[in-house]
Design a protein around this motif. Structure first.
Motif, PDB file in Angstrom:
ATOM      1  N   PRO A 166     -83.617  70.216  72.059  1.00  0.00           N
ATOM      2  CA  PRO A 166     -83.911  68.873  72.552  1.00  0.00           C
ATOM      3  C   PRO A 166     -83.595  67.789  71.520  1.00  0.00           C
ATOM      4  CG  PRO A 166     -85.660  70.380  73.171  1.00  0.00           C
ATOM      5  CD  PRO A 166     -84.760  71.145  72.240  1.00  0.00           C
ATOM      6  N   LYS A 167     -83.824  68.095  70.238  1.00  0.00           N
ATOM      7  CA  LYS A 167     -83.552  67.118  69.182  1.00  0.00           C
ATOM      8  C   LYS A 167     -82.056  66.822  69.087  1.00  0.00           C
ATOM      9  CE  LYS A 167     -84.378  66.195  64.273  1.00  0.00           C
ATOM     10  NZ  LYS A 167     -84.989  66.718  63.008  1.00  0.00           N
ATOM     11  N   SER A 168     -81.220  67.868  69.211  1.00  0.00           N
ATOM     12  CA  SER A 168     -79.777  67.631  69.123  1.00  0.00           C
ATOM     13  C   SER A 168     -79.281  66.850  70.336  1.00  0.00           C
ATOM     14  CB  SER A 168     -79.015  68.953  68.996  1.00  0.00           C
ATOM     15  OG  SER A 168     -79.025  69.681  70.210  1.00  0.00           O
ATOM     16  N   PHE A 169     -79.886  67.072  71.490  1.00  0.00           N
ATOM     17  CA  PHE A 169     -79.510  66.290  72.667  1.00  0.00           C
ATOM     18  C   PHE A 169     -79.811  64.814  72.439  1.00  0.00           C
ATOM     19  CE2 PHE A 169     -80.385  64.329  76.800  1.00  0.00           C
ATOM     20  CZ  PHE A 169     -79.203  64.628  77.474  1.00  0.00           C
ATOM     21  N   PHE A 171     -80.318  63.212  69.413  1.00  0.00           N
ATOM     22  CA  PHE A 171     -79.635  62.582  68.276  1.00  0.00           C
ATOM     23  C   PHE A 171     -78.116  62.718  68.338  1.00  0.00           C
ATOM     24  CE2 PHE A 171     -83.908  62.878  66.617  1.00  0.00           C
ATOM     25  CZ  PHE A 171     -84.041  61.728  65.862  1.00  0.00           C
ATOM     26  N   ALA A 172     -77.604  63.919  68.637  1.00  0.00           N
ATOM     27  CA  ALA A 172     -76.166  64.164  68.551  1.00  0.00           C
ATOM     28  C   ALA A 172     -75.423  63.770  69.818  1.00  0.00           C
ATOM     29  CB  ALA A 172     -75.901  65.638  68.230  1.00  0.00           C
ATOM     30  N   LYS A 173     -76.109  63.751  70.930  1.00  0.00           N
ATOM     31  CA  LYS A 173     -75.465  63.396  72.197  1.00  0.00           C
ATOM     32  C   LYS A 173     -75.824  61.968  72.603  1.00  0.00           C
ATOM     33  CE  LYS A 173     -73.019  63.907  75.899  1.00  0.00           C
ATOM     34  NZ  LYS A 173     -71.545  63.949  75.803  1.00  0.00           N
ATOM     35  N   VAL A 174     -77.067  61.738  72.982  1.00  0.00           N
ATOM     36  CA  VAL A 174     -77.465  60.423  73.475  1.00  0.00           C
ATOM     37  C   VAL A 174     -77.371  59.375  72.374  1.00  0.00           C
ATOM     38  CG1 VAL A 174     -79.333  59.086  74.496  1.00  0.00           C
ATOM     39  CG2 VAL A 174     -78.957  61.456  75.214  1.00  0.00           C
ATOM     40  N   GLY A 175     -77.958  59.685  71.211  1.00  0.00           N
ATOM     41  CA  GLY A 175     -77.975  58.711  70.122  1.00  0.00           C
ATOM     42  C   GLY A 175     -76.600  58.410  69.578  1.00  0.00           C
ATOM     43  N   ALA A 176     -75.853  59.465  69.203  1.00  0.00           N
ATOM     44  CA  ALA A 176     -74.565  59.270  68.539  1.00  0.00           C
ATOM     45  C   ALA A 176     -73.503  58.699  69.465  1.00  0.00           C
ATOM     46  CB  ALA A 176     -74.084  60.591  67.943  1.00  0.00           C
ATOM     47  N   GLU A 177     -73.514  59.106  70.741  1.00  0.00           N
ATOM     48  CA  GLU A 177     -72.435  58.697  71.646  1.00  0.00           C
ATOM     49  C   GLU A 177     -72.773  57.458  72.480  1.00  0.00           C
ATOM     50  OE1 GLU A 177     -70.787  61.851  74.005  1.00  0.00           O
ATOM     51  OE2 GLU A 177     -70.931  63.308  72.368  1.00  0.00           O
ATOM     52  N   TYR A 178     -74.050  57.274  72.830  1.00  0.00           N
ATOM     53  CA  TYR A 178     -74.389  56.212  73.774  1.00  0.00           C
ATOM     54  C   TYR A 178     -75.179  55.065  73.151  1.00  0.00           C
ATOM     55  CZ  TYR A 178     -72.678  59.296  77.411  1.00  0.00           C
ATOM     56  OH  TYR A 178     -71.866  60.087  78.178  1.00  0.00           O
ATOM     57  N   SER A 232     -82.035  72.118  63.146  1.00  0.00           N
ATOM     58  CA  SER A 232     -82.296  71.728  64.532  1.00  0.00           C
ATOM     59  C   SER A 232     -81.174  70.902  65.152  1.00  0.00           C
ATOM     60  CB  SER A 232     -83.611  70.957  64.628  1.00  0.00           C
ATOM     61  OG  SER A 232     -83.566  69.782  63.841  1.00  0.00           O
ATOM     62  N   VAL A 233     -80.292  70.317  64.327  1.00  0.00           N
ATOM     63  CA  VAL A 233     -79.175  69.543  64.875  1.00  0.00           C
ATOM     64  C   VAL A 233     -77.861  70.125  64.340  1.00  0.00           C
ATOM     65  CG1 VAL A 233     -78.147  67.261  65.202  1.00  0.00           C
ATOM     66  CG2 VAL A 233     -80.627  67.486  65.089  1.00  0.00           C
ATOM     67  N   ASN A 234     -77.431  69.699  63.163  1.00  0.00           N
ATOM     68  CA  ASN A 234     -76.205  70.225  62.561  1.00  0.00           C
ATOM     69  C   ASN A 234     -76.521  71.362  61.598  1.00  0.00           C
ATOM     70  OD1 ASN A 234     -75.733  67.066  62.918  1.00  0.00           O
ATOM     71  ND2 ASN A 234     -73.746  68.065  63.073  1.00  0.00           N
ATOM     72  N   TYR A 235     -75.683  72.390  61.590  1.00  0.00           N
ATOM     73  CA  TYR A 235     -75.866  73.453  60.602  1.00  0.00           C
ATOM     74  C   TYR A 235     -74.533  74.095  60.255  1.00  0.00           C
ATOM     75  CZ  TYR A 235     -75.728  76.947  64.455  1.00  0.00           C
ATOM     76  OH  TYR A 235     -75.368  77.734  65.526  1.00  0.00           O
ATOM     77  N   ILE A 236     -74.513  74.792  59.126  1.00  0.00           N
ATOM     78  CA  ILE A 236     -73.320  75.466  58.631  1.00  0.00           C
ATOM     79  C   ILE A 236     -73.701  76.891  58.275  1.00  0.00           C
ATOM     80  CG2 ILE A 236     -73.702  74.651  56.253  1.00  0.00           C
ATOM     81  CD1 ILE A 236     -70.610  74.378  56.057  1.00  0.00           C
ATOM     82  N   ALA A 237     -72.795  77.835  58.520  1.00  0.00           N
ATOM     83  CA  ALA A 237     -73.085  79.251  58.297  1.00  0.00           C
ATOM     84  C   ALA A 237     -71.926  79.930  57.587  1.00  0.00           C
ATOM     85  CB  ALA A 237     -73.367  79.944  59.627  1.00  0.00           C
ATOM     86  N   ALA A 238     -72.269  80.909  56.760  1.00  0.00           N
ATOM     87  CA  ALA A 238     -71.279  81.752  56.094  1.00  0.00           C
ATOM     88  C   ALA A 238     -71.420  83.166  56.636  1.00  0.00           C
ATOM     89  CB  ALA A 238     -71.517  81.743  54.585  1.00  0.00           C
ATOM     90  N   ALA A 239     -70.286  83.834  56.826  1.00  0.00           N
ATOM     91  CA  ALA A 239     -70.302  85.211  57.307  1.00  0.00           C
ATOM     92  C   ALA A 239     -69.251  86.002  56.543  1.00  0.00           C
ATOM     93  CB  ALA A 239     -70.016  85.268  58.812  1.00  0.00           C
TER      94      ALA A 239
END
Length: 242
Positions: A166-169, A171-178, A232-239
Motif C-alpha cells: 500500500p505504501k508503494s502505491f 508514494f511510487a504510483k499516486v504520489g510520484a506520477e499524479y 516497503s517501496v524501493n529495494y535492491i537485491a544481490a543474487a
C-alpha cells in the motif's frame, strides 16, 4: 526461449519515447539520476567483495546492464572500471546512450536486444544488473532465467525494483506520477511491482540465490538516496548463480 517472453512492446515504446530527456537530471528520469549513485555504489561494493577486492574496484570485470535505457547505470559502472555491455530493446534510447558515452569518453558496448538472445550466442558475464526493469517485463520467471543464462557460474546478478505494498502505491504510483509529477503518468503498473518474497522464490527457480537485500530511501532534506532496512517501496537485491 522466444524473445516475447521477457519484453512487453508497450513498455519498450514507453521508455524509448523518453530517450531525448533521459540525461536531463531535472527531467522525467530525475528520480533515477538521484538514485543512481546509491545503486552503483551498492552493487560495486558487493561485486568487488565477491572477487576478493577492496572498495568498489571493478577493473576488468565484465558486466551486462539489461534494460540499460540511455545508460545511467552503464556509465556509472564503467567509471568504476567494469567492461560494460548495455542491452536494451529500445533503439532510440540506445542512440542516446551511445552519444552520451562518446561525449563522456567512455567505451561501452551498447547492443539492441534481449538477454535470451545473448545467451543463445554463448555470451557470459561476471555480473548482470537489471535496475528498475523486472516490474516492466511480461514474464518474471523467464526474465530471471534469461539473466541467469548470461551469468557465469558463481557470478552475481543484481536487481532493483519496487515492492507491491500500500505504501508503494501511495508514494511510487499516486504520489510520484499524479501528485508530485516526478515521473510521467503511466510509468508504472502497481500490479506488476514485485515483493521480496516473490523475487526470492522466482530467483531460486532460475538458479539464483539471493544473498543480500536493502531498501533504497530518500535522505530527508536532500536529493540523495541511502540504503536502509525499509524495503516497503524501493529495494535492491544481490543474487549469486548457483
Amino acid at each position: 526461449m522466444p524473445a516475447e517472453t521477457t519484453a512487453l512492446e508497450a513498455e519498450i515504446a514507453k521508455f524509448d519515447a523518453l530517450a531525448e530527456r533521459w540525461w536531463d537530471p531535472d527531467g522525467p528520469m530525475a528520480p533515477l539520476h538521484r538514485m543512481n549513485p546509491l545503486r552503483c555504489g551498492w552493487i560495486a561494493q558487493r561485486l568487488a567483495a565477491s572477487e576478493g577486492r577492496q572498495g568498489e574496484d571493478l577493473s576488468g570485470l565484465t558486466l551486462l546492464d539489461v534494460g540499460c535505457g540511455a545508460g545511467l547505470a552503464s556509465e556509472g559502472m564503467a567509471r568504476l572500471g567494469a567492461r560494460v555491455t548495455g542491452l536494451d530493446a529500445a533503439g532510440t534510447a540506445l542512440e542516446a546512450a551511445r552519444a552520451h558515452a562518446t561525449r563522456s569518453g567512455l567505451e561501452i558496448d551498447y547492443r539492441q536486444g534481449r538477454p535470451e538472445e545473448l545467451a543463445a550466442e554463448g555470451a557470459r558475464f561476471d555480473a548482470v544488473i537489471a535496475l528498475e526493469v523486472i516490474e516492466h517485463v511480461a514474464d518474471r520467471g523467464a526474465f530471471l532465467a534469461a539473466l541467469a543464462s548470461v551469468t557465469k557460474p558463481g557470478g552475481c546478478v543484481f536487481l532493483s525494483t519496487l515492492n507491491r505494498t500500500p505504501k508503494s502505491f501511495l508514494f511510487a504510483k499516486v504520489g510520484a506520477e499524479y501528485l508530485l509529477r516526478l515521473l510521467p503518468r503511466g510509468t508504472h503498473d502497481w500490479k506488476m511491482f514485485v515483493t521480496p518474497a516473490e523475487l526470492g522464490a522466482e530467483a531460486r527457480k532460475a538458479g539464483l540465490r539471493v544473498t543480500d537485500i536493502a531498501g533504497m530511501t530518500p535522505k530527508l532534506g536532500t536529493k540523495d538516496w541511502q540504503a536502509s532496512s525499509d524495503v516497503s517501496v524501493n529495494y535492491i537485491a544481490a543474487a549469486r548463480k548457483e
